[in-house]
Motif scaffolding. Structure first.
Motif, PDB file in Angstrom:
ATOM      1  N   PHE A 152      47.961  27.216  38.175  1.00 39.29           N
ATOM      2  CA  PHE A 152      48.702  28.038  39.308  1.00 39.29           C
ATOM      3  C   PHE A 152      50.253  27.648  38.940  1.00 39.29           C
ATOM      4  CE2 PHE A 152      44.860  27.298  41.424  1.00 39.29           C
ATOM      5  CZ  PHE A 152      44.802  28.890  42.274  1.00 39.29           C
ATOM      6  N   VAL A 173      50.931  30.191  36.174  1.00 45.53           N
ATOM      7  CA  VAL A 173      51.126  31.644  36.841  1.00 45.53           C
ATOM      8  C   VAL A 173      52.301  31.977  37.466  1.00 45.53           C
ATOM      9  CG1 VAL A 173      50.015  33.519  38.070  1.00 45.53           C
ATOM     10  CG2 VAL A 173      48.715  31.796  36.485  1.00 45.53           C
ATOM     11  N   ALA A 174      52.690  30.912  38.235  1.00 41.13           N
ATOM     12  CA  ALA A 174      54.029  31.034  38.988  1.00 41.13           C
ATOM     13  C   ALA A 174      55.208  31.259  38.323  1.00 41.13           C
ATOM     14  CB  ALA A 174      54.244  30.151  40.144  1.00 41.13           C
ATOM     15  N   ILE A 213      55.026  34.821  36.381  1.00 43.02           N
ATOM     16  CA  ILE A 213      55.533  35.965  37.543  1.00 43.02           C
ATOM     17  C   ILE A 213      56.724  35.850  37.643  1.00 43.02           C
ATOM     18  CG2 ILE A 213      55.134  36.855  39.755  1.00 43.02           C
ATOM     19  CD1 ILE A 213      52.003  36.089  39.559  1.00 43.02           C
ATOM     20  N   ALA A 227      50.145  38.379  32.437  1.00 44.55           N
ATOM     21  CA  ALA A 227      50.380  37.943  33.807  1.00 44.55           C
ATOM     22  C   ALA A 227      49.066  38.455  34.683  1.00 44.55           C
ATOM     23  CB  ALA A 227      51.497  38.072  34.438  1.00 44.55           C
ATOM     24  N   ALA A 228      48.635  39.733  34.252  1.00 45.39           N
ATOM     25  CA  ALA A 228      47.525  40.321  35.196  1.00 45.39           C
ATOM     26  C   ALA A 228      46.430  39.754  34.634  1.00 45.39           C
ATOM     27  CB  ALA A 228      47.693  41.723  34.817  1.00 45.39           C
ATOM     28  N   VAL A 235      46.098  36.410  36.556  1.00 46.43           N
ATOM     29  CA  VAL A 235      45.978  36.496  38.233  1.00 46.43           C
ATOM     30  C   VAL A 235      44.441  36.978  38.235  1.00 46.43           C
ATOM     31  CG1 VAL A 235      46.484  38.030  40.009  1.00 46.43           C
ATOM     32  CG2 VAL A 235      48.275  36.822  38.537  1.00 46.43           C
ATOM     33  N   LEU A 284      42.435  34.176  37.990  1.00 43.73           N
ATOM     34  CA  LEU A 284      42.146  33.275  39.037  1.00 43.73           C
ATOM     35  C   LEU A 284      41.511  33.842  40.155  1.00 43.73           C
ATOM     36  CD1 LEU A 284      45.955  32.164  39.233  1.00 43.73           C
ATOM     37  CD2 LEU A 284      43.806  30.659  38.812  1.00 43.73           C
ATOM     38  N   VAL A 285      41.257  35.273  40.384  1.00 43.29           N
ATOM     39  CA  VAL A 285      40.628  35.722  41.371  1.00 43.29           C
ATOM     40  C   VAL A 285      39.073  35.948  41.119  1.00 43.29           C
ATOM     41  CG1 VAL A 285      40.220  38.041  42.532  1.00 43.29           C
ATOM     42  CG2 VAL A 285      42.409  37.474  42.027  1.00 43.29           C
ATOM     43  N   ARG A 301      37.301  31.692  40.017  1.00 47.43           N
ATOM     44  CA  ARG A 301      37.581  30.356  40.811  1.00 47.43           C
ATOM     45  C   ARG A 301      36.715  29.536  40.687  1.00 47.43           C
ATOM     46  NH1 ARG A 301      38.374  34.720  44.191  1.00 47.43           N
ATOM     47  NH2 ARG A 301      36.618  34.320  45.231  1.00 47.43           N
TER      48      ARG A 301
END
Length: 322
Positions: free
Chosen positions: A83, A86-87, A90, A117-118, A121, A124-125, A128
């Motif tokens: 996380f 990714v932060a 972005i 980045a996409a 993300v 992550l979606v 999980r």
């Protein structure tokens, strides 16, 4: 608008730091991947002769919770650190946009950053669940390779875009295409792992190193479902991007479609993904045949990204791509 060199520097720093953190996550997941042990016994705990089973309710005994395996702890740490990566990733895109006063999609470096980045993300979606954690090893490898190439060979200093890109169509067309490309990255990796998983029969999983690798992956059906679910999202996104690009082409060049190499390869990739979705719903094509079509679409996307943009000359060469 003048370039804010300070924000541009922070953007580059965040991008490089994201690469380092992604690499750390990959190392942690590889260690977890290598040290994970497949459960050999049932949920019933084995009790030595004369011993007392945990949780037996013996007066005065305090049952101790079973220790969390090292591999699981490493996986939990890696997923938490992911996380942060990714932060940072972005954040680098946002800072790049503020530093240039435009939407940060004017060259190959920025496109690769947005697409990777996409992919992260989307991962992550859709990934999980702990059963998909091993798949992150194989997703982060192409993400890191693309980010490294983007930050070295494809890097472009923060600057205003060329006049041909100063249009409100830029954020619409390129953003949607880059997001679709990131989704297809996850889908392509899932299909490749699905095909690999099918080549390792359950009974032979421990016979060689390839079987050991396959044993750590989700089952083949789960990988196939992941590829299908992500393609369902990526397909309309990428199709909308192609349509918006055609509208922009009409405004900029006076025609909707001219079979430019970039346009042609994008159309081929879109057709391949349409064929995959159709094959996935057709009896007799749902397994390996459909997966190979999805892999072909993934290869077409990579060909479009690198060969068409960097080698072939066309109307899209002005975007800092050659």
């Amino acid at each position: 608008m003048p370039i804010d060199d300070t924000l541009a520097g922070y953007s580059d720093l965040a991008y490089k730091t994201a690469i380092v953190v992604y690499a750390l996550v990959l190392v942690l997941l590889i260690v977890q991947y290598a040290s994970a042990r497949v459960r050999q016994v049932s949920d019933r705990e084995m009790v030595p002769a004369g011993g007392v089973a945990a949780g037996s309710g013996t007066p005065g005994r305090i049952d101790e919770a079973p220790a969390v395996p090292l591999s699981e702890r490493l996986g939990n740490i890696a997923f938490s650190v992911l996380f942060v990566a990714v932060a940072l990733h972005i954040g680098s895109i946002v800072l790049r946009g503020f530093s240039t006063g435009r939407f940060p999609l004017g060259n190959m470096y920025e496109f690769v950053s947005m697409a990777t980045a996409a992919a992260a993300v989307v991962g992550l979606v859709f990934m999980r669940d702990a059963r998909y954690r091993a798949m992150w090893v194989f997703l982060l490898v192409p993400v890191l390779i693309l980010m490294f190439l983007g930050g070295t060979m494809l890097y472009t200093d923060a600057a205003p875009v060329v006049p041909a890109l100063r249009s409100f169509w830029l954020p619409l067309h390129v953003t949607i295409v880059s997001l679709g490309s990131g989704v297809f990255l996850v889908s392509g990796v899932a299909s490749l792992l699905f095909l690999y998983r099918l080549r390792q029969p359950e009974g032979a999983e421990s016979a060689n190193i390839l079987g050991v690798i396959a044993r750590r992956l989700p089952d083949a059906r789960a990988l196939d479902r992941l590829a299908y679910r992500t393609t369902i999202i990526g397909f309309p996104l990428f199709g909308a991007g192609v349509i918006l690009g055609a509208i922009w082409a009409e405004a900029a060049w006076g025609r909707f479609w001219g079979w430019d190499p970039k346009e042609t390869c994008s159309f081929i990739a879109w057709v391949l993904y349409a064929a995959y979705l159709h094959a996935r719903a057709t009896s007799g094509w749902r397994d390996t045949k459909a997966a190979w079509i999805n892999v072909a679409g993934f290869v077409a996307m990579l060909f479009n990204l690198f060969i068409i943009n960097l080698v072939v000359s066309g109307l899209h060469s002005y975007s800092g791509l050659t």
